[in-house]
Design a protein around this motif. Structure first.
Motif, PDB file in Angstrom:
ATOM      1  N   THR A  11       0.854  -1.244   0.235  1.00  0.00           N
ATOM      2  CA  THR A  11      -0.051   0.068  -0.020  1.00  0.00           C
ATOM      3  C   THR A  11       0.727   1.332   0.060  1.00  0.00           C
ATOM      4  OG1 THR A  11      -1.686  -1.359   1.153  1.00  0.00           O
ATOM      5  CG2 THR A  11      -1.902   1.233   1.255  1.00  0.00           C
ATOM      6  N   VAL A  12       1.889   1.205   0.970  1.00  0.00           N
ATOM      7  CA  VAL A  12       2.725   2.586   0.923  1.00  0.00           C
ATOM      8  C   VAL A  12       3.492   2.547  -0.393  1.00  0.00           C
ATOM      9  CG1 VAL A  12       4.841   3.552   2.075  1.00  0.00           C
ATOM     10  CG2 VAL A  12       3.048   2.564   3.378  1.00  0.00           C
ATOM     11  N   GLU A  13       3.939   1.371  -0.980  1.00  0.00           N
ATOM     12  CA  GLU A  13       4.784   1.675  -2.313  1.00  0.00           C
ATOM     13  C   GLU A  13       3.853   2.086  -3.258  1.00  0.00           C
ATOM     14  OE1 GLU A  13       7.965  -2.221  -1.932  1.00  0.00           O
ATOM     15  OE2 GLU A  13       5.823  -2.496  -2.937  1.00  0.00           O
ATOM     16  N   ALA A  14       2.640   1.784  -3.255  1.00  0.00           N
ATOM     17  CA  ALA A  14       1.426   2.051  -4.253  1.00  0.00           C
ATOM     18  C   ALA A  14       1.196   3.758  -4.203  1.00  0.00           C
ATOM     19  CB  ALA A  14       0.214   1.424  -4.276  1.00  0.00           C
ATOM     20  N   GLU A  15       1.201   4.035  -2.710  1.00  0.00           N
ATOM     21  CA  GLU A  15       0.746   5.591  -2.681  1.00  0.00           C
ATOM     22  C   GLU A  15       2.023   6.467  -3.038  1.00  0.00           C
ATOM     23  OE1 GLU A  15      -2.251   6.869  -2.459  1.00  0.00           O
ATOM     24  OE2 GLU A  15      -2.521   4.545  -2.961  1.00  0.00           O
ATOM     25  N   ASN A  16       3.388   6.018  -2.702  1.00  0.00           N
ATOM     26  CA  ASN A  16       4.445   6.678  -3.190  1.00  0.00           C
ATOM     27  C   ASN A  16       4.499   6.874  -4.714  1.00  0.00           C
ATOM     28  OD1 ASN A  16       5.499   7.734  -0.658  1.00  0.00           O
ATOM     29  ND2 ASN A  16       6.472   5.819  -0.440  1.00  0.00           N
ATOM     30  N   LEU A  17       4.082   5.681  -5.366  1.00  0.00           N
ATOM     31  CA  LEU A  17       4.234   5.654  -6.660  1.00  0.00           C
ATOM     32  C   LEU A  17       3.233   6.406  -7.304  1.00  0.00           C
ATOM     33  CD1 LEU A  17       6.043   4.335  -8.802  1.00  0.00           C
ATOM     34  CD2 LEU A  17       4.369   2.169  -8.857  1.00  0.00           C
ATOM     35  N   ARG A  18       1.980   6.449  -6.635  1.00  0.00           N
ATOM     36  CA  ARG A  18       0.893   7.208  -7.562  1.00  0.00           C
ATOM     37  C   ARG A  18       1.467   8.620  -7.685  1.00  0.00           C
ATOM     38  NH1 ARG A  18      -4.101   5.952  -7.272  1.00  0.00           N
ATOM     39  NH2 ARG A  18      -3.862   4.492  -5.411  1.00  0.00           N
ATOM     40  N   ALA A  19       2.028   9.334  -6.202  1.00  0.00           N
ATOM     41  CA  ALA A  19       2.402  10.683  -6.374  1.00  0.00           C
ATOM     42  C   ALA A  19       3.480  10.798  -7.451  1.00  0.00           C
ATOM     43  CB  ALA A  19       2.815  10.915  -5.025  1.00  0.00           C
ATOM     44  N   TRP A  20       4.444   9.877  -7.537  1.00  0.00           N
ATOM     45  CA  TRP A  20       5.578  10.044  -8.580  1.00  0.00           C
ATOM     46  C   TRP A  20       5.053  10.084  -9.926  1.00  0.00           C
ATOM     47  CZ3 TRP A  20      10.968   9.778  -7.197  1.00  0.00           C
ATOM     48  CH2 TRP A  20      11.903   9.554  -8.264  1.00  0.00           C
ATOM     49  N   CYS A  21       4.144   9.030 -10.165  1.00  0.00           N
ATOM     50  CA  CYS A  21       3.643   8.975 -11.632  1.00  0.00           C
ATOM     51  C   CYS A  21       2.914   9.846 -11.809  1.00  0.00           C
ATOM     52  CB  CYS A  21       2.807   7.896 -11.848  1.00  0.00           C
ATOM     53  SG  CYS A  21       3.736   6.008 -11.681  1.00  0.00           S
TER      54      CYS A  21
END
Length: 202
Positions: A42-52
């Motif tokens: 979940t944390v990886e996905a949210e960091n990645l969402r902001a990055w993308c």
């Protein structure tokens, strides 16, 4: 809300009946996101969402979720093209890179990446792209520029395969099985969108 586009009334999905059944299924599936991750936490996905979101300058939830779903499936399946000698596999590179990103942000800003201000996010992304992110000990086992390039490639390939983005850039979808007829530069087939207005200056 649609982004400002030269094709404001165009919807590529109106062309779906011209595609074969297999193509229809593939394209239609891109309109339905899940958020059920196989690889990402979940944390990886949210960091990645902001990055993308910053990479493509787009905050639309459905499109970003499609991008995340695509990246998650790609990494879980071990799918990747060529990579430089000595460079980690994509799944390892992204996992270790996102972990380093999380530790670095909490070390410097006491916040996770997705909680940072836009200016802070952009600066950190720029640093990673230049192999200059700190603290050095956090990033010592992560090839930063390779991480940035991998995330950029994964993001762009997913983003520009979404039907809504096709509509915005004036791509009429797969030509198979009808094929192109007008092959000269500047000529459009009847089923291709025509520009409706010039895009405003930024």
């Amino acid at each position: 809300m649609k982004k400002l586009t030269r094709y404001p009334s165009y919807d590529v999905m109106h062309e779906k009946d011209a595609w074969d059944d297999h193509t229809q299924q593939i394209v239609l599936s891109r309109l339905h996101t899940t958020g059920d991750y196989v690889f990402l936490t979940t944390v990886e996905a949210e960091n990645l969402r902001a990055w993308c979101s910053l990479l493509v300058d787009d905050e639309r939830p459905d499109i970003l979720q499609f991008v995340l779903d695509h990246i998650d499936r790609t990494l879980a399946g071990g799918q990747e093209g060529q990579r430089k000698t000595g460079e980690p596999e994509a799944a390892v590179l992204v996992r270790e890179g996102l972990h380093a990103l999380d530790i670095a942000c909490q070390s410097i800003h006491t916040e996770r990446f997705f909680h940072l201000q836009p200016k802070q996010k952009k600066q950190l992304m720029l640093d990673v792209s230049r192999n200059q992110a700190v603290p050095l000990e956090v990033w010592q086992h992560v090839p930063q520029a390779a991480l940035f390039k991998k995330l950029l490639n994964l993001t762009v390939e997913a983003y520009y395969s979404h039907p809504e983005i096709w509509s915005e850039i004036g791509y009429a979808g797969p030509a198979y099985p009808r094929g192109y007829v007008r092959m000269h530069p500047g000529q459009l087939d009847p089923w291709e969108p025509k520009e409706e207005r010039k895009q405003h200056e930024a």
